[in-house]
Design a protein around this motif. Sequence first.
Motif, PDB file in Angstrom:
ATOM      1  N   GLY A  60       0.810  -1.220   0.000  1.00  0.00           N
ATOM      2  CA  GLY A  60       0.000   0.000   0.000  1.00  0.00           C
ATOM      3  C   GLY A  60       0.840   1.265   0.000  1.00  0.00           C
ATOM      4  N   PHE A  61       2.053   1.178  -0.543  1.00  0.00           N
ATOM      5  CA  PHE A  61       2.962   2.330  -0.501  1.00  0.00           C
ATOM      6  C   PHE A  61       2.336   3.555  -1.163  1.00  0.00           C
ATOM      7  CE2 PHE A  61       6.426   4.910  -2.265  1.00  0.00           C
ATOM      8  CZ  PHE A  61       7.160   5.143  -1.114  1.00  0.00           C
ATOM      9  N   TRP A  62       1.688   3.334  -2.313  1.00  0.00           N
ATOM     10  CA  TRP A  62       0.975   4.442  -2.975  1.00  0.00           C
ATOM     11  C   TRP A  62      -0.434   4.502  -2.396  1.00  0.00           C
ATOM     12  CZ3 TRP A  62       3.431   2.094  -7.848  1.00  0.00           C
ATOM     13  CH2 TRP A  62       4.673   2.705  -8.087  1.00  0.00           C
ATOM     14  N   PHE A  63      -0.524   4.995  -1.169  1.00  0.00           N
ATOM     15  CA  PHE A  63      -1.743   4.877  -0.374  1.00  0.00           C
ATOM     16  C   PHE A  63      -2.884   5.775  -0.861  1.00  0.00           C
ATOM     17  CE2 PHE A  63       1.272   7.736   1.686  1.00  0.00           C
ATOM     18  CZ  PHE A  63       0.545   8.907   1.761  1.00  0.00           C
ATOM     19  N   LYS A  64      -2.621   6.619  -1.837  1.00  0.00           N
ATOM     20  CA  LYS A  64      -3.700   7.436  -2.381  1.00  0.00           C
ATOM     21  C   LYS A  64      -4.524   6.682  -3.416  1.00  0.00           C
ATOM     22  CE  LYS A  64      -1.497  11.886  -1.464  1.00  0.00           C
ATOM     23  NZ  LYS A  64      -1.024  13.170  -2.029  1.00  0.00           N
ATOM     24  N   ARG A  65      -4.031   5.520  -3.846  1.00  0.00           N
ATOM     25  CA  ARG A  65      -4.782   4.676  -4.769  1.00  0.00           C
ATOM     26  C   ARG A  65      -5.697   3.742  -3.988  1.00  0.00           C
ATOM     27  NH1 ARG A  65      -0.217   2.167  -8.835  1.00  0.00           N
ATOM     28  NH2 ARG A  65       0.647   4.126  -9.680  1.00  0.00           N
ATOM     29  N   GLU A  66      -6.951   3.716  -4.330  1.00  0.00           N
ATOM     30  CA  GLU A  66      -7.884   2.812  -3.649  1.00  0.00           C
ATOM     31  C   GLU A  66      -7.495   1.357  -3.873  1.00  0.00           C
ATOM     32  OE1 GLU A  66     -12.028   3.344  -4.144  1.00  0.00           O
ATOM     33  OE2 GLU A  66     -11.982   5.504  -3.786  1.00  0.00           O
ATOM     34  N   SER A  67      -7.004   1.038  -5.077  1.00  0.00           N
ATOM     35  CA  SER A  67      -6.621  -0.341  -5.379  1.00  0.00           C
ATOM     36  C   SER A  67      -5.458  -0.788  -4.505  1.00  0.00           C
ATOM     37  CB  SER A  67      -6.242  -0.478  -6.858  1.00  0.00           C
ATOM     38  OG  SER A  67      -5.203   0.426  -7.205  1.00  0.00           O
ATOM     39  N   ALA A  68      -4.551   0.128  -4.178  1.00  0.00           N
ATOM     40  CA  ALA A  68      -3.417  -0.219  -3.319  1.00  0.00           C
ATOM     41  C   ALA A  68      -3.876  -0.470  -1.890  1.00  0.00           C
ATOM     42  CB  ALA A  68      -2.369   0.897  -3.354  1.00  0.00           C
ATOM     43  N   ILE A  69      -4.805   0.341  -1.408  1.00  0.00           N
ATOM     44  CA  ILE A  69      -5.343   0.150  -0.061  1.00  0.00           C
ATOM     45  C   ILE A  69      -6.087  -1.184   0.030  1.00  0.00           C
ATOM     46  CG2 ILE A  69      -6.947   1.068   1.657  1.00  0.00           C
ATOM     47  CD1 ILE A  69      -4.353   2.657   1.295  1.00  0.00           C
TER      48      ILE A  69
END
Length: 652
Positions: A156-165
């Motif tokens: 989830g490093f790119w935590f602004k992406r919903e897909s990453a969360i």
Amino acid sequence: MENLCLLIVLLPLAGAIAAGLFGRQLGRSGAHWVTILGVGAAFCLSFYVFSQIVLGDAPALNVNLYTWLETGGVPFRIGFLVDQLTATMMVVVTFVSWMVHIYTIGYMHDDPGYQRFFSYISLFTFSMLMLVMANNFLQLFFGWEAVGLVSYLLIGFWFKRESAIYANLKAFLVNRVGDFGFLLGIATVLMTFGSLDYGDVFRMAADKAGSTITILPGHEWKLMTVMSLLLFVGAMGKSAQWPLHVWLPDSMEGPTPISALIHAATMVTAGIFMVARMSPLFELTTTALSVVMIIGTITAFFMGLLGLVQHDIKRVVAYSTLSQLGYMTVALGASAYSAAIFHLFTHAFFKALLFLAAGSVIIGLHHEQDMRHMGGLRKYMPITWITSLIGSLALIGFPGTAGFFSKDAILEAVHASHTPGAQLAYYACLLGVFVTALYSFRLVFLVFHGEERMDHHAREHLHESPAVVTVPLIALAIPSIFAGMFGIGSMVFGDYFGSSIYVAKEHNVLGELAEEFHGAGHFVVEGFMGAPLWFAFAGVAVAWFLYLKRPDLPPKIAAALALPYRILVDKYGFDRFNDWFFAGGSRLMGGFLWRVGDVTLIDGLAVNGSARAVAWWAGIMRRMQSGYLYHYAFAMILGLLGLLAVFVHRMG
């Protein structure tokens, strides 16, 4: 040696702390230098330890550093066990991690979270080293949970992406299922042996071989079977075995360097390592070995099929990881622990290579990951092409490459095994060789050959990745070719692992095969006459025909086989089932508990109810506070009469 081991563990941790807490002061270059130097030094020291214990004649190190706590007469210690198995894992983990650190400079160059990322991957390396160097179950569990935590942060490093969360939460929750079983297994070990020290547990294991345990009234279970299967549930989560495999493909939402690190040398290899380390326990229960083999078979074959319908370049490589982990698990079930670790060893190099090569392609195409928008990259990115080709040849087991030796060793061991389910496993893995070659060279042909399908802007700016990206590719390509031929004799058919791995005489298939082993060259010659090679060649030929010669056929085949194709695209429905049953069920239960517990009990009765009760009582008391003196005098007289009445009643 003890001080060296401490340095190996603490150097990556020091780098992680420096980059994480002082990243702003260090700057971008300072953050990558402190972590790269830390992990690089850890690799050099690990190789020195490896040379002393494996290549030299130094004895294995088993030392307790300190006692964390003691309860009920059971000490919980932190310590190191560095034997042949551990030393091998230390070299693999630190080398691949070092290459990933260097590669990250180029891949994450413009990312605002640059220092944070270096801190995380260095912390990931520390966590994995703590896991593999542990001499007891407590420290093993610490490292086990630490790699899970850091993987959550990295996916989830790119935590602004919903897909990453969504992906990091999925990985975290699925691994909690496996870790719950693992914790129960550790509790069973403590209950049975009264110790968490590997040496104590393994010494007493044979004495408990015939013991049983009652889980349900009236049903006796073999203790070692229950213990081993509970531990294996943990391995199913960490090493993404069916049905706890669903988190691994979604981990592609993280940056490519962490995909390489998770899939090649750290988290997913933890389960394979753990089962090999626990071989003295698993060897006492054929039932557990059979379950391990069947789970690995399902994962190896059916997860490989999913790679055929993926269009995302990273997800194709991810499903190949799932399949190869299945091969390793099958080998564990056949008691071919050495072959499983050897495949883990070779796989770490060529899988890291494939992921980093995919990342190089993504850099070149400005973060385009769909293979349908690629093609003809060979002339633009020659180093990426040749290293990716080497990784793919190793993956399919082309003769002479590292993957050939380790994959064929597993297939031979499974074919010779007498563990229930072995023959089914052999034929499924043999078909898996064809599938592996098909999806691997589908990727090679779609990305690097054929017509150019990228847009005009991307084509104009295409060029080879910078040296900071290509040098790690070349460094990983070398062991992807040569590591197998130098390791096959000693690691698989020799006494490389010594007493670090235990195999019962009746399960020693590698010992039987060793009598027919006459060197790496002879092994290659025999490989040309074996079925696996021809299955691999058939897969490559079919991929060439479908994706270069007749690229119009794959859509027609997908339309003709609509139902199977839809099942594969739907990933056998596991994601939808999990979303419906676990996520949906959890939301329903959460909503019910919120309405009943939070709204009704806590807010309604405890918080708002107490407030209303206080307000009601205050309203009554307020009316009694009139301010007239004669009202208070009357109340005092009534109180005095009440007290006199009580006194007279007691005296009477």
